[in-house]
Scaffold this motif. Structure first.
Motif, PDB file in Angstrom:
ATOM      1  N   SER A 133       2.218  25.972   1.858  1.00 12.12           N
ATOM      2  CA  SER A 133       3.392  26.073   2.734  1.00 12.12           C
ATOM      3  C   SER A 133       3.298  27.312   3.624  1.00 12.12           C
ATOM      4  N   ILE A 134       2.778  28.380   3.059  1.00 11.53           N
ATOM      5  CA  ILE A 134       2.637  29.620   3.834  1.00 11.53           C
ATOM      6  C   ILE A 134       1.617  29.443   4.944  1.00 11.53           C
ATOM      7  N   LEU A 135       0.543  28.736   4.653  1.00 17.20           N
ATOM      8  CA  LEU A 135      -0.554  28.594   5.613  1.00 17.20           C
ATOM      9  C   LEU A 135      -0.345  27.439   6.582  1.00 17.20           C
ATOM     10  N   ALA A 136       0.807  26.737   6.466  1.00 18.55           N
ATOM     11  CA  ALA A 136       1.038  25.553   7.296  1.00 18.55           C
ATOM     12  C   ALA A 136       1.398  25.909   8.728  1.00 18.55           C
ATOM     13  N   TYR A 137       1.682  27.203   9.000  1.00 14.99           N
ATOM     14  CA  TYR A 137       2.039  27.643  10.348  1.00 14.99           C
ATOM     15  C   TYR A 137       3.277  26.912  10.879  1.00 14.99           C
ATOM     16  N   GLU A 138       4.207  26.660   9.980  1.00  7.13           N
ATOM     17  CA  GLU A 138       5.463  26.053  10.393  1.00  7.13           C
ATOM     18  C   GLU A 138       6.526  26.395   9.363  1.00  7.13           C
ATOM     19  N   ALA A 139       7.766  26.300   9.757  1.00  8.74           N
ATOM     20  CA  ALA A 139       8.853  26.628   8.844  1.00  8.74           C
ATOM     21  C   ALA A 139       9.011  25.519   7.810  1.00  8.74           C
ATOM     22  N   PRO A 140       8.926  25.826   6.510  1.00  5.87           N
ATOM     23  CA  PRO A 140       9.075  24.798   5.492  1.00  5.87           C
ATOM     24  C   PRO A 140      10.535  24.358   5.374  1.00  5.87           C
ATOM     25  N   ASP A 141      10.720  23.130   4.971  1.00  9.09           N
ATOM     26  CA  ASP A 141      12.085  22.651   4.749  1.00  9.09           C
ATOM     27  C   ASP A 141      12.548  23.061   3.365  1.00  9.09           C
ATOM     28  N   SER A 142      13.768  22.651   3.020  1.00  6.01           N
ATOM     29  CA  SER A 142      14.358  23.067   1.749  1.00  6.01           C
ATOM     30  C   SER A 142      13.614  22.527   0.543  1.00  6.01           C
ATOM     31  N   LEU A 143      12.810  21.503   0.731  1.00  7.07           N
ATOM     32  CA  LEU A 143      12.060  20.936  -0.393  1.00  7.07           C
ATOM     33  C   LEU A 143      10.850  21.790  -0.757  1.00  7.07           C
ATOM     34  N   HIS A 144      10.467  22.651   0.167  1.00  7.39           N
ATOM     35  CA  HIS A 144       9.261  23.445  -0.043  1.00  7.39           C
ATOM     36  C   HIS A 144       9.566  24.920  -0.308  1.00  7.39           C
ATOM     37  N   ILE A 145      10.789  25.259  -0.621  1.00  5.68           N
ATOM     38  CA  ILE A 145      11.132  26.642  -0.929  1.00  5.68           C
ATOM     39  C   ILE A 145      11.701  26.734  -2.338  1.00  5.68           C
ATOM     40  N   THR A 146      11.667  27.943  -2.875  1.00 10.76           N
ATOM     41  CA  THR A 146      12.208  28.187  -4.211  1.00 10.76           C
ATOM     42  C   THR A 146      12.906  29.545  -4.204  1.00 10.76           C
ATOM     43  N   THR A 147      13.621  29.832  -5.284  1.00 12.25           N
ATOM     44  CA  THR A 147      14.326  31.110  -5.408  1.00 12.25           C
ATOM     45  C   THR A 147      13.726  31.912  -6.557  1.00 12.25           C
TER      46      THR A 147
END
Length: 657
Positions: A133-147
């Motif tokens: 997700s970090i290397l995708a060069y785009e803003a991840p959506d809520s499905l690709h983030i965690t807390t």
């Protein structure tokens, strides 16, 4: 041979240093390759300083490399290198900078280092759930983030947010650039830049809808295009810099990319504002509203201390830090871009701010005022003290019963400083008149002795005491005791006391002693005197006594009975002396004595105790008369008498028959 010795010494030093460090706890920092170089350097240095203040703690850092295409394989290889480097000394805690650093090394904290606490430093409250997700060069959506709370369920980890104060930074930009109509957000195209741009966009829309937001992204522009674009803006466009990560395969201008701050500043027409501490005092970035790297390191150290006290990192709530953000700016940028300092908010830290003439030279100004004042006060004070001491010294000198003279190095008496009671033995000196000591010391030898003493005191500054002979105003010869004291480099003080009575008495005593000694030495009777109060020390041993024991008197006087080896004592003599001392009555007796040469003498001995009329002094006086010849003559007469009586008896017998 020398190289072998140097290698051995270096190896021993390295081993001893490592041994000392292994006895300490250490904190490991894993620096992400995407962490900004300036901020990363300052944060590491500040945290290092905190660790140095704790004697049993030290800091080590390790920089992660940018992952390759095969992220899983690359991450495992980097983890293996970390484990190999720190195999003998596990860290007490690990500080990871950035989400990429966490995802590269998370495998470590799932297996080998599962129990080691982790502090993750990250600008946002959420982070991507994978390296892809970090290397995708785009803003991840809520499905690709965690807390971080989700991570704390599986890892011994806590979170220290590098909070971004976008609204406050925009307020500072508008305050310093009132003509600003546009905001140019400068960043690369990685995940973090997308996320931050979204926050900037939302903040502008909510609080500054009149401003137009422009995104100068690395995805759309290369470095040369960025520089051309920045140089085309005037002060109506505010510049907000976030990051410009150098791609792995940059075909050219790598130096410019590595020195992005220096590069951009030379092309811009307005200052660069930032959302985190990029060391504005260096002059490459103007400043912003943020928590400084120093304060952020203090917050991180507070969490480390909690962990060292035994608290698991997973039990420490995610924290935005306790430090207060503030406005920071470089004053030189205000001048460079012709921005009035009056536009700055009241609460702002201005680096490199010039000081006013008074502020710059206040110490010099204060010194110019205080130094003459201090000199005046000190002179007045010392004048009063000196006058007080002078009066006191004068009273002391006047109270002395000895004459005090001021004498120069040539032996000229310049002044008499008092009027002693015994004026009859000193020469009076009128004001303005001088007197040479040669006038009162007529003897050349005594004059030479006085001049040598004056010279020695002037040279050594140490007091000296001499006795000399002078003549008073009546021409009488007097003995005086002179105490010579240093006054200054050309003068001495002479304290003169009349000791004529004492000295004359001493001379008389010396003559009496000489007479007594001569008298005793010329007596035909051996005479000895012991000091009873000083354990029988010999005081007198005249010449006749010395001849009797065939020993020089100088070897006996001052010694005691037990020290004198040449004389054999008998119980009879010891008892006789004891009786005389106890009874105080003289005692006489005749005793045979054999000297060191084997000669036998017959002595008539007389012992008597002499006491001082008023005192406890006691002396035992022993006199010995050699009657050896008289005894022999007496025996010869007795023998002749016996012969005579025998003859007379024989004659009477013949007549009778």
């Amino acid at each position: 041979m020398k190289q072998i010795i140097l290698f051995t010494v270096s190896l021993l030093i390295a081993i001893s240093t490592q041994a000392v460090e292994t006895e300490k706890e250490f904190i490991l920092i894993l620096n992400s390759t995407l962490a900004n170089g300036t901020w990363d350097k300052d944060f590491n240095k500040e945290l290092q300083d905190h660790c140095h203040k704790r004697s049993n703690l030290y800091l080590d850092s390790y920089t992660l490399s940018f992952p390759s295409a095969d992220t899983e394989k690359d991450s495992k290889e980097q983890c293996a290198r970390i484990l190999q480097k720190y195999a003998s000394n596990r860290p007490k805690a690990v500080v990871i900078i950035g989400a990429m650093g966490w995802h590269i090394t998370s495998h470590l904290f799932e297996t080998t280092w599962k129990d080691i606490p982790v502090i993750l430093c990250h600008p946002l409250a959420t982070l991507p759930n994978s390296l892809q997700s970090i290397l995708a060069y785009e803003a991840p959506d809520s499905l690709h983030i965690t807390t971080i709370k989700e991570l704390q369920k599986h890892y011994n980890i806590t979170f220290l947010e590098q909070k971004l104060y976008i609204k406050e930074t925009l307020r500072l930009m508008r305050a310093l650039q009132p003509e600003m109509k546009n905001i140019a957000f400068i960043s690369d195209s990685l995940y973090m830049s997308h996320m931050v741009f979204s926050k900037v966009e939302k903040t502008v829309r909510q609080h500054y809808p009149d401003l137009k937001l422009i995104w100068l992204s690395q995805r759309e522009l290369d470095l040369e295009q960025l520089l051309d674009t920045v140089s085309s803006y005037d002060k109506s466009t505010g510049l907000l810099y976030f990051s410009w990560h150098k791609p792995q395969q940059m075909p050219s201008h790598s130096f410019l990319a590595d020195n992005i701050g220096k590069t951009l500043t030379g092309f811009a027409n307005s200052p660069f504002f930032t959302l985190k501490d990029l060391h504005p005092q260096d002059g490459y970035f103007g400043g912003g509203y943020y928590v400084s790297a120093s304060d952020y390191a203090t917050d991180c150290m507070r969490i480390i201390d909690e962990i060292r006290e035994g608290k698991p990192a997973s039990d420490i709530p995610p924290d935005a830090g306790q430090s207060t953000p503030e406005n920071y700016f470089n004053y030189l940028d205000l001048q460079w871009f012709n921005i009035s300092p009056q536009l700055c908010p009241d609460q702002i830290h201005l680096y490199n701010e010039p000081v006013s003439f008074y502020e710059k030279y206040w110490k010099n100004i204060l010194g110019l005022i205080l130094i003459p004042l201090v000199i005046f006060v000190m002179r007045h004070y010392f004048y009063r003290i000196g006058k007080k001491h002078k009066n006191m010294n004068k009273r002391i000198i006047n109270s002395l019963d000895v004459a005090v003279y001021l004498v120069d190095k040539h032996g000229i008496v310049e002044q008499i400083l008092n009027t002693p009671a015994e004026e009859n033995y000193v020469q009076s000196i009128k004001k303005g008149e001088h007197m040479e000591i040669r006038q009162i010391i007529t003897d050349d030898e005594e004059f030479r002795k006085n001049m040598e003493a004056i010279e020695q005191v002037l040279k050594t500054k140490k007091n000296l005491h001499i006795k000399t002979q002078i003549k008073n105003m009546q021409g009488e010869s007097l003995y005086v005791s002179v105490h010579i004291a240093y006054y200054d480099k050309n003068h001495v003080l002479g304290f003169v006391r009349n000791i004529s009575d004492i000295e004359n008495e001493r001379i008389r005593n010396e003559r009496s002693n000489f007479f007594l000694k001569s008298l005793l030495d010329n007596l035909p009777i051996a005479t000895i005197v012991k000091d009873i109060n000083d354990r029988g020390k010999y005081l007198v041993w005249n010449k006749k006594a010395a001849e009797m024991v065939n020993t020089d008197a100088s070897h006996i006087i001052g010694k005691r009975e037990e020290d004198f080896i040449g004389k054999e004592r008998t119980d009879f003599l010891v008892e006789a002396e004891r009786e005389v001392i106890e009874n105080g009555k003289p005692k006489s007796f005749i005793k045979r004595f054999t000297n060191r040469d084997g000669q036998t003498k017959i002595l008539s001995i007389h012992k008597a105790l002499v006491c001082f009329p008023k005192g406890n002094e006691r002396w035992l006086v022993s006199s010995s008369l050699d009657i050896t010849e008289l005894e022999m003559q007496r025996k010869q007469i007795e023998l002749m008498n016996r012969h005579y009586m025998f003859v007379m008896q024989a004659i009477g017998l013949i007549s009778w028959t």
